[in-house]
Design a protein around this motif. Structure first.
Motif, PDB file in Angstrom:
ATOM      1  N   VAL A  73      -9.245  -4.354 -17.155  1.00  0.00           N
ATOM      2  CA  VAL A  73      -8.501  -3.213 -17.692  1.00  0.00           C
ATOM      3  C   VAL A  73      -7.671  -2.621 -16.581  1.00  0.00           C
ATOM      4  O   VAL A  73      -8.160  -2.438 -15.445  1.00  0.00           O
ATOM      5  CB  VAL A  73      -9.450  -2.144 -18.261  1.00  0.00           C
ATOM      6  N   GLU A  74      -6.430  -2.276 -16.888  1.00  0.00           N
ATOM      7  CA  GLU A  74      -5.570  -1.638 -15.891  1.00  0.00           C
ATOM      8  C   GLU A  74      -4.774  -0.521 -16.550  1.00  0.00           C
ATOM      9  O   GLU A  74      -4.558  -0.526 -17.759  1.00  0.00           O
ATOM     10  CB  GLU A  74      -4.631  -2.657 -15.260  1.00  0.00           C
ATOM     11  N   GLY A  75      -4.366   0.425 -15.714  1.00  0.00           N
ATOM     12  CA  GLY A  75      -3.541   1.536 -16.193  1.00  0.00           C
ATOM     13  C   GLY A  75      -4.323   2.768 -16.578  1.00  0.00           C
ATOM     14  O   GLY A  75      -3.746   3.820 -16.842  1.00  0.00           O
ATOM     15  N   ASN A  76      -5.659   2.642 -16.613  1.00  0.00           N
ATOM     16  CA  ASN A  76      -6.466   3.802 -17.050  1.00  0.00           C
ATOM     17  C   ASN A  76      -6.864   4.645 -15.854  1.00  0.00           C
ATOM     18  O   ASN A  76      -7.185   4.123 -14.785  1.00  0.00           O
ATOM     19  CB  ASN A  76      -7.706   3.339 -17.793  1.00  0.00           C
ATOM     20  N   ALA A  77      -6.847   5.950 -16.040  1.00  0.00           N
ATOM     21  CA  ALA A  77      -7.265   6.856 -14.977  1.00  0.00           C
ATOM     22  C   ALA A  77      -8.360   7.799 -15.450  1.00  0.00           C
ATOM     23  O   ALA A  77      -9.263   8.153 -14.696  1.00  0.00           O
ATOM     24  CB  ALA A  77      -6.057   7.671 -14.476  1.00  0.00           C
ATOM     25  N   ARG A  78      -8.289   8.191 -16.720  1.00  0.00           N
ATOM     26  CA  ARG A  78      -9.227   9.173 -17.235  1.00  0.00           C
ATOM     27  C   ARG A  78     -10.385   8.533 -17.997  1.00  0.00           C
ATOM     28  O   ARG A  78     -11.502   9.032 -17.994  1.00  0.00           O
ATOM     29  CB  ARG A  78      -8.472  10.142 -18.153  1.00  0.00           C
TER      30      ARG A  78
ATOM     31  N   ALA B  45     -15.501   0.459 -19.104  1.00  0.00           N
ATOM     32  CA  ALA B  45     -16.539   0.143 -20.088  1.00  0.00           C
ATOM     33  C   ALA B  45     -16.276   0.849 -21.414  1.00  0.00           C
ATOM     34  O   ALA B  45     -16.504   0.280 -22.490  1.00  0.00           O
ATOM     35  CB  ALA B  45     -17.906   0.541 -19.543  1.00  0.00           C
ATOM     36  N   ALA B  46     -15.788   2.098 -21.330  1.00  0.00           N
ATOM     37  CA  ALA B  46     -15.512   2.838 -22.558  1.00  0.00           C
ATOM     38  C   ALA B  46     -14.382   2.199 -23.349  1.00  0.00           C
ATOM     39  O   ALA B  46     -14.432   2.127 -24.581  1.00  0.00           O
ATOM     40  CB  ALA B  46     -15.175   4.289 -22.229  1.00  0.00           C
ATOM     41  N   ILE B  47     -13.371   1.705 -22.651  1.00  0.00           N
ATOM     42  CA  ILE B  47     -12.244   1.062 -23.340  1.00  0.00           C
ATOM     43  C   ILE B  47     -12.686  -0.237 -23.990  1.00  0.00           C
ATOM     44  O   ILE B  47     -12.367  -0.527 -25.150  1.00  0.00           O
ATOM     45  CB  ILE B  47     -11.092   0.827 -22.352  1.00  0.00           C
ATOM     46  N   ILE B  48     -13.446  -1.066 -23.222  1.00  0.00           N
ATOM     47  CA  ILE B  48     -13.911  -2.341 -23.780  1.00  0.00           C
ATOM     48  C   ILE B  48     -14.839  -2.097 -24.958  1.00  0.00           C
ATOM     49  O   ILE B  48     -14.763  -2.781 -25.989  1.00  0.00           O
ATOM     50  CB  ILE B  48     -14.618  -3.160 -22.673  1.00  0.00           C
ATOM     51  N   SER B  49     -15.714  -1.075 -24.848  1.00  0.00           N
ATOM     52  CA  SER B  49     -16.624  -0.761 -25.944  1.00  0.00           C
ATOM     53  C   SER B  49     -15.873  -0.299 -27.179  1.00  0.00           C
ATOM     54  O   SER B  49     -16.206  -0.671 -28.303  1.00  0.00           O
ATOM     55  CB  SER B  49     -17.628   0.299 -25.500  1.00  0.00           C
TER      56      SER B  49
ATOM     57  N   VAL C 215      -0.707   0.141 -25.670  1.00  0.00           N
ATOM     58  CA  VAL C 215      -1.779  -0.827 -25.423  1.00  0.00           C
ATOM     59  C   VAL C 215      -1.166  -2.227 -25.439  1.00  0.00           C
ATOM     60  O   VAL C 215      -0.406  -2.553 -26.363  1.00  0.00           O
ATOM     61  CB  VAL C 215      -2.887  -0.722 -26.487  1.00  0.00           C
ATOM     62  N   VAL C 216      -1.468  -3.031 -24.428  1.00  0.00           N
ATOM     63  CA  VAL C 216      -0.988  -4.419 -24.382  1.00  0.00           C
ATOM     64  C   VAL C 216      -2.163  -5.327 -24.069  1.00  0.00           C
ATOM     65  O   VAL C 216      -2.890  -5.109 -23.089  1.00  0.00           O
ATOM     66  CB  VAL C 216       0.126  -4.602 -23.328  1.00  0.00           C
TER      67      VAL C 216
ATOM     68  N   ILE D 188      -6.330  -6.098 -20.409  1.00  0.00           N
ATOM     69  CA  ILE D 188      -5.945  -4.987 -21.276  1.00  0.00           C
ATOM     70  C   ILE D 188      -5.187  -3.965 -20.430  1.00  0.00           C
ATOM     71  O   ILE D 188      -5.736  -3.394 -19.479  1.00  0.00           O
ATOM     72  CB  ILE D 188      -7.170  -4.317 -21.916  1.00  0.00           C
ATOM     73  N   SER D 189      -3.918  -3.763 -20.765  1.00  0.00           N
ATOM     74  CA  SER D 189      -3.092  -2.789 -20.051  1.00  0.00           C
ATOM     75  C   SER D 189      -2.866  -1.588 -20.961  1.00  0.00           C
ATOM     76  O   SER D 189      -2.415  -1.747 -22.102  1.00  0.00           O
ATOM     77  CB  SER D 189      -1.749  -3.407 -19.638  1.00  0.00           C
ATOM     78  N   VAL D 190      -3.180  -0.417 -20.467  1.00  0.00           N
ATOM     79  CA  VAL D 190      -3.039   0.793 -21.277  1.00  0.00           C
ATOM     80  C   VAL D 190      -2.245   1.854 -20.526  1.00  0.00           C
ATOM     81  O   VAL D 190      -2.191   1.853 -19.290  1.00  0.00           O
ATOM     82  CB  VAL D 190      -4.426   1.376 -21.655  1.00  0.00           C
ATOM     83  N   VAL D 191      -1.602   2.675 -21.298  1.00  0.00           N
ATOM     84  CA  VAL D 191      -0.995   3.903 -20.773  1.00  0.00           C
ATOM     85  C   VAL D 191      -1.640   5.054 -21.535  1.00  0.00           C
ATOM     86  O   VAL D 191      -1.470   5.164 -22.751  1.00  0.00           O
ATOM     87  CB  VAL D 191       0.533   3.923 -20.953  1.00  0.00           C
ATOM     88  N   GLU D 192      -2.402   5.867 -20.818  1.00  0.00           N
ATOM     89  CA  GLU D 192      -3.148   6.931 -21.485  1.00  0.00           C
ATOM     90  C   GLU D 192      -2.219   8.043 -21.951  1.00  0.00           C
ATOM     91  O   GLU D 192      -1.225   8.371 -21.298  1.00  0.00           O
ATOM     92  CB  GLU D 192      -4.199   7.513 -20.528  1.00  0.00           C
ATOM     93  N   LEU D 193      -2.580   8.591 -23.134  1.00  0.00           N
ATOM     94  CA  LEU D 193      -1.876   9.784 -23.585  1.00  0.00           C
ATOM     95  C   LEU D 193      -2.161  10.928 -22.617  1.00  0.00           C
ATOM     96  O   LEU D 193      -3.259  11.016 -22.051  1.00  0.00           O
ATOM     97  CB  LEU D 193      -2.314  10.172 -24.989  1.00  0.00           C
TER      98      LEU D 193
END
Length: 785
Positions: free
Chosen positions: A55-60, A64-68, A99-100, A110-115
């Protein structure tokens, strides 16, 4: 497969060019970003066994929470549909701006840009509705994740709040300002628009009751002079639906059982600044009560006995309330007879020819169901026992649905709660019922400031603190300080409505009153202490037992102005009275079976002589009858009252005797009729040991739109004050001791203004004595703010 996803992603990015800095600062940029989230990944051609997930791009939000939340795990073999579903779950979570998914062999990136997080919420352009009210109406919160969909819903909620205020043209535009650390300020820019009010509220299809009468029934009002104060003259759909039910209840209670509201149509005026609201109704025919009978399917219930206690009578106008009263009476009779689980079912048969409804009460044995328990929730201040005592049933009693409904109404009538829901559900077994009471409390204390004016007492002000639910015990406490130009009063009043846990009200009243009236040559000081017990003795009657201790004194203002009689009474100094008394009250004006008529009968006596300086018996009685006629447009009212003072020992003074005021006979100054001492120029009123007065009045519309709140009135008063037995009148020049009847006619203008009821009385004395002091005009106004 990886190449296919990358190509699709490149094609998607090329189709959505980068946004400008200005657009990125707005909500529209996030709406476009939401389109990125909704874009599906390229179609996968085969299954994937995931050996690694990055997972990349997450800061907050943690990896594990994203994968779950995606619902996938390492070592899992996924089909194309399962991988797409995992992607969609992240998109739908409302946590990410984009989300990509990028598969690389047996690994998935998994690449994300958090709101962003909402840093602050502001409202701009709002003047009619305060910030705190709007903040309570929306669901977005500071320090929570920014959700574009939720923000759009919040904008709609704000627009609805303005629509309820009649500002249907209000527009709400949400905007964001980006801050550091992936935070945004959320700003709702509001254009309030002009108020669109109901200019005219009318009815079609009504023949029996006029538009004016029906408008008084509705919660919705049409715009008038004081629309700043009357906030119910706007078009609110929920309120209109409520008004439809109110109209049905109004007609049904008057025998129109076929009444229907066919439609309620609102049309904009040509200027588009107001509405014409029209209720299209069908009244139907009025039905009356026909034959009344009682049949019993229970051997222990004698139908003749239950028929004898029925309140309804043949020929009177049908109303569901009449049936409810009868059912309650019969169920109470069943409890007295020891008949458990009796059910009273009214069977109504129409007689179209005679426009009558035949009523047959069927007495049957209901199911053997008991109250297992009563659960109360939501009360943080109010004690459970305050709510529970509104029920006539307790745990273990037979379950009575009607009694539970009545208890729910009593709970709501307490006005301790914003909402109160009472529901029954099955308990631990089919023959047990649990009654759930769910309440939401509201403030029960108030601090009131008031003002009044009358040409008798001048300008007055009042401060009143009241608590209707003291310490959550259901007790009432009020503290009052009122002052006028010629009087001052300080009072404390306490009521325990369920003394010793019974239907017995204990009251305690303490008053200090001082007067320096311009209508007398003396001042007064009075202190009154009164404990009391009040309890019901019938459906509409109650009895109050009380003790009163009174310390009163007449004070000299100017010795030269006092007559002989008043001088002697002033010389007596401060005197005390200690008395026991009672008041019997029978009142059907609010709880009777006739919705248009009612009367009050009140009779009371005080017996003084249990210590103190004075010994006397004071008796008062009054009867008031009221009815509405001419399609309920005109209110007729008649009253008769009187009093008698039988003196035993002590000093019989003017402050003890009966003195006239405008609540007894209008058209005269306070004390303006009755015995009087002419030995001095000021001619003090002396009052009388006896008085009797009758008042007849009519209130009616005078042709002005009812939203102005102005009505007219005609009245005729007649009365007499007489007798100075046991009064030392030696040396005085006394007139009027024998008494004579005075007759007064008058016209009144009653103005129900937003700042309080205003009344103008114009009177003419048809018969009076030369020494009387009449008053041809009276103005009274009282208000709270």
């Amino acid at each position: 497969m990886t190449r296919g996803i990358s190509q699709a992603r490149s094609a998607f990015l090329s189709a959505h060019k980068p946004l400008s800095a200005g657009m990125r600062a707005g909500l529209f940029s996030l709406a476009l970003s939401g389109a990125w989230m909704a874009a599906p990944p390229a179609v996968l051609a085969q299954q994937i066994t995931l050996n690694s997930i990055s997972v990349e791009g997450n800061a907050r939000i943690g990896n594990a929470a994203i994968i779950s939340r995606a619902g996938i795990a390492r070592g899992q073999t996924l089909t194309e549909g399962q991988l797409n579903a995992a992607y969609q779950r992240l998109v739908d979570s409302g946590l990410f701006e984009s989300v990509v998914f990028t598969p690389r062999g047996s690994s998935l990136q998994i690449s994300v840009v958090e709101l962003p997080t909402i840093n602050r919420i502001n409202f701009e352009g709002n003047r009619r509705i305060d910030d705190d009210v709007l903040a309570a109406a929306i669901n977005s919160n500071e320090r929570r994740v920014f959700n574009p969909s939720q923000v759009e819903r919040d904008a709609a909620l704000i627009a609805d709040a303005y629509a309820n205020e009649g500002r249907l043209a209000a527009r709400v535009s949400p905007r964001i300002i980006r801050r550091s650390d992936n935070r945004v300020d959320l700003v709702f820019e509001i254009f309030e628009g002009d108020n669109i009010e109901i200019e005219r509220l009318s009815f079609t299809g009504n023949r029996v009751y006029s538009d004016r009468r029906l408008r008084r029934v509705l919660e919705t009002k049409q715009a008038g002079l004081f629309r700043t104060f009357v906030r119910r003259d706007t078009l609110v759909a929920d309120r209109v639906e409520f008004d439809k039910q109110v109209l049905r209840d109004f007609y049904l209670s008057r025998g129109y059982v076929d009444f229907r509201t066919l439609s309620a149509n609102a049309e904009l005026t040509e200027e588009r600044d107001g509405y014409f609201l029209v209720f299209n109704v069908q009244e139907g025919q009025q039905f009356r009560i026909g034959e009344i009978s009682v049949t019993s399917e229970v051997s222990d219930a004698d139908p003749d006995i239950y028929r004898s206690i029925a309140a309804i009578k043949n020929g009177e106008v049908y109303s569901p309330t009449l049936l409810e009263i009868d059912i309650a009476r019969m169920e109470r009779q069943a409890l007295r007879d020891g008949v458990d689980f009796l059910r009273v079912e009214p069977r109504v048969t129409r007689d179209e020819r005679n426009l009558e409804l035949d009523v047959e009460y069927v007495l049957s044995r209901g199911p053997r169901v008991f109250v297992e328990r009563i659960d109360v929730e939501g009360n943080t201040t109010t004690l459970d026992q305050v709510i529970r005592r509104q029920f006539n049933s307790v745990e273990g009693d037979p379950f009575n649905p009607r009694e539970i409904r009545e208890a729910a109404e009593r709970i709501r009538a307490l006005e301790y709660f914003e909402t109160a829901e009472v529901n029954a559900r099955e308990g631990s077994s089919p023959d047990q019922v649990v009654v759930d009471v769910d309440v939401v409390e509201q403030p029960t204390g108030s601090l009131t400031f008031g003002a009044s004016f009358s040409n008798n007492d001048g300008i007055g002000f009042a401060i009143r603190f009241a608590e209707q639910n003291l310490l959550g015990r259901g007790q009432r406490l009020s503290l009052t300080v009122s002052t006028a130009e010629e009087s001052r009063r300080y009072g404390v009043n306490f009521v325990e409505p369920a003394f010793l846990g019974r239907d017995l009200a204990f009251g305690l009243r303490f008053d200090i009153a001082k007067t320096d009236s311009s209508f007398t040559t003396y001042d007064t000081d009075r202190v009154v202490f009164t404990p009391s017990l009040t309890f019901p003795v019938g459906e509409n009657s109650s009895l109050q037992l009380r003790y009163s201790y009174e310390d009163s004194e007449m004070l000299v203002r100017d010795p030269a102005s006092n007559g002989v009689v008043i001088g002697n009474e002033i010389a007596a100094g401060a005197l005390t009275s200690s008395s026991l008394g009672y008041v019997f009250t029978y009142d059907t004006r609010t709880s009777g079976i006739d919705t248009n008529s009612g009367y009050l009968f009140e009779f009371g006596q005080d017996f003084a002589g249990l210590g103190g300086d004075n010994e006397f018996v004071r008796t008062r009685a009054q009867v008031i009858g009221e009815t509405r006629v001419l399609s309920e447009e005109v209110t007729l009212r008649a009253s008769l009252e009187g009093g008698a003072l039988s003196w035993g020992s002590g000093t019989n003074r003017a402050v003890d005797r009966f003195l006239n005021n405008t609540n007894i006979i209008r058209g005269f100054e306070p004390g303006g009729i009755g015995p009087r001492d002419l030995s001095v120029s000021d001619e003090d009123p002396l009052g009388g040991n006896f008085y009797i007065a009758a008042r007849f009045e009519a209130e009616f519309p005078i042709g002005l739109p009812e939203e102005y709140g102005i009505q007219g009135g005609l009245f005729y008063d007649v009365g007499n004050f007489w007798d100075l037995s046991d009064v030392n009148t030696a040396g005085g020049t006394i007139v009027g001791e024998g008494g004579s009847f005075r007759h007064v006619i008058g016209f009144a203008i009653l103005w129900d203004t937003p700042v309080g009821p205003l009344r103008f009385n114009f009177t003419e004395a048809l018969q009076k004595e030369e020494f009387d002091r009449d008053q041809s005009f009276e103005l009274t106004l009282s208000t709270t703010f």
